[in-house]
Write a protein that holds these residues in place. Structure first.
Motif, PDB file in Angstrom:
ATOM      1  N   ASN A   7     -11.679   3.590   1.571  1.00 46.09           N
ATOM      2  CA  ASN A   7     -11.392   2.822   0.360  1.00 46.09           C
ATOM      3  C   ASN A   7     -10.508   3.580  -0.617  1.00 46.09           C
ATOM      4  O   ASN A   7     -10.270   3.116  -1.727  1.00 46.09           O
ATOM      5  N   LYS A   8     -10.034   4.745  -0.225  1.00 47.82           N
ATOM      6  CA  LYS A   8      -9.180   5.556  -1.090  1.00 47.82           C
ATOM      7  C   LYS A   8      -7.721   5.142  -0.911  1.00 47.82           C
ATOM      8  O   LYS A   8      -7.298   4.726   0.168  1.00 47.82           O
ATOM      9  N   ARG A   9      -6.963   5.299  -1.988  1.00 51.33           N
ATOM     10  CA  ARG A   9      -5.544   4.945  -1.968  1.00 51.33           C
ATOM     11  C   ARG A   9      -4.760   6.069  -2.648  1.00 51.33           C
ATOM     12  O   ARG A   9      -5.105   6.488  -3.753  1.00 51.33           O
ATOM     13  N   LYS A  31      -3.465   9.414   6.557  1.00 51.52           N
ATOM     14  CA  LYS A  31      -3.668   8.243   7.419  1.00 51.52           C
ATOM     15  C   LYS A  31      -4.718   8.524   8.483  1.00 51.52           C
ATOM     16  O   LYS A  31      -5.538   7.657   8.792  1.00 51.52           O
ATOM     17  N   LYS A  36      -5.437   4.837   2.612  1.00 47.03           N
ATOM     18  CA  LYS A  36      -4.271   3.960   2.431  1.00 47.03           C
ATOM     19  C   LYS A  36      -3.245   4.736   1.612  1.00 47.03           C
ATOM     20  O   LYS A  36      -3.566   5.267   0.548  1.00 47.03           O
ATOM     21  N   ASP A  38       0.737   4.740  -0.044  1.00 49.56           N
ATOM     22  CA  ASP A  38       1.951   4.024  -0.406  1.00 49.56           C
ATOM     23  C   ASP A  38       3.053   5.018  -0.733  1.00 49.56           C
ATOM     24  O   ASP A  38       2.825   5.977  -1.487  1.00 49.56           O
ATOM     25  N   GLU A  72      -4.179   2.256  -9.895  1.00 52.78           N
ATOM     26  CA  GLU A  72      -4.667   1.764  -8.603  1.00 52.78           C
ATOM     27  C   GLU A  72      -4.785   2.872  -7.557  1.00 52.78           C
ATOM     28  O   GLU A  72      -5.187   2.614  -6.434  1.00 52.78           O
ATOM     29  N   TYR A  73      -4.433   4.106  -7.934  1.00 50.14           N
ATOM     30  CA  TYR A  73      -4.418   5.203  -6.968  1.00 50.14           C
ATOM     31  C   TYR A  73      -5.474   6.251  -7.290  1.00 50.14           C
ATOM     32  O   TYR A  73      -5.734   6.556  -8.451  1.00 50.14           O
TER      33      TYR A  73
END
Length: 181
Positions: A7-9, A31, A36, A38, A72-73
């Protein structure tokens, strides 16, 4: 551990001229840990890496700085290379994005390698902190008030810094460890 990270970004902020290994090694390690990731850059499309002494591989940009929302990160990674941080440090949007990670109480990890700490200088967050980097920018860091040390990985609160591509396994390991806490 990988299950707890799904659930980490993480945001990787880069542009043309990123040191290829310094983007791809942490990207692949994250990964592999089910994080996740970006790729965030100045413009849409792809950005091209620098591989030792020539242009390297390209990678697709997921979001531009205008589209990305720092809140969001869970962490931020700043690859080095010479061209990448030198270009990004002239972008008000890039510096604002980095500063956002230090503006709240969450203490989200920010990891910078090689010349990546130039961005931390520009963001005004190195004074009084312990950092490492590529040796050629140690004077820049010291002049900005940092305590520069020549070590493989240095952790100071939410900051994780490393010197060069040889340090990437330890650097990536520390990012994943910080996300696990």
């Amino acid at each position: 551990m990988t299950q707890s990270l799904e659930n980490k970004r993480v945001a990787i902020l880069a542009t043309n001229g990123f040191e290829q290994s310094e983007l791809f090694h942490p990207l692949n390690a994250l990964k592999d840990a089910n994080v996740k990731v970006d790729i965030i850059s100045l413009e849409k499309g792809s950005i091209k890496g620098w591989d030792e002494d020539n242009w390297g591989e390209s990678i697709e940009v997921d979001l531009t700085l205008q589209e990305a929302k720092s809140e969001e990160y869970d962490a931020l990674v700043l690859p080095g290379g010479l061209f990448n941080p030198d270009t990004l440090r002239t972008s008000d949007a890039a510096i604002a994005f980095i500063k956002d990670f230090f503006a709240d109480e969450k203490q989200r990890p920010v990891a910078a390698v090689c010349h990546g700490p130039w961005l931390l200088i520009e963001a005004g967050i190195v004074k009084g902190r312990n950092l490492t980097s590529y040796p050629s920018i140690q004077t820049d860091l010291r002049n900005a008030g940092a305590n520069w040390q020549d070590v493989q990985v240095l952790i100071d609160g939410q900051l994780i810094t490393s010197r060069n591509p040889d340090d990437l396994p330890a650097f990536s390991e520390q990012i994943i460890k910080a996300l696990s806490q």
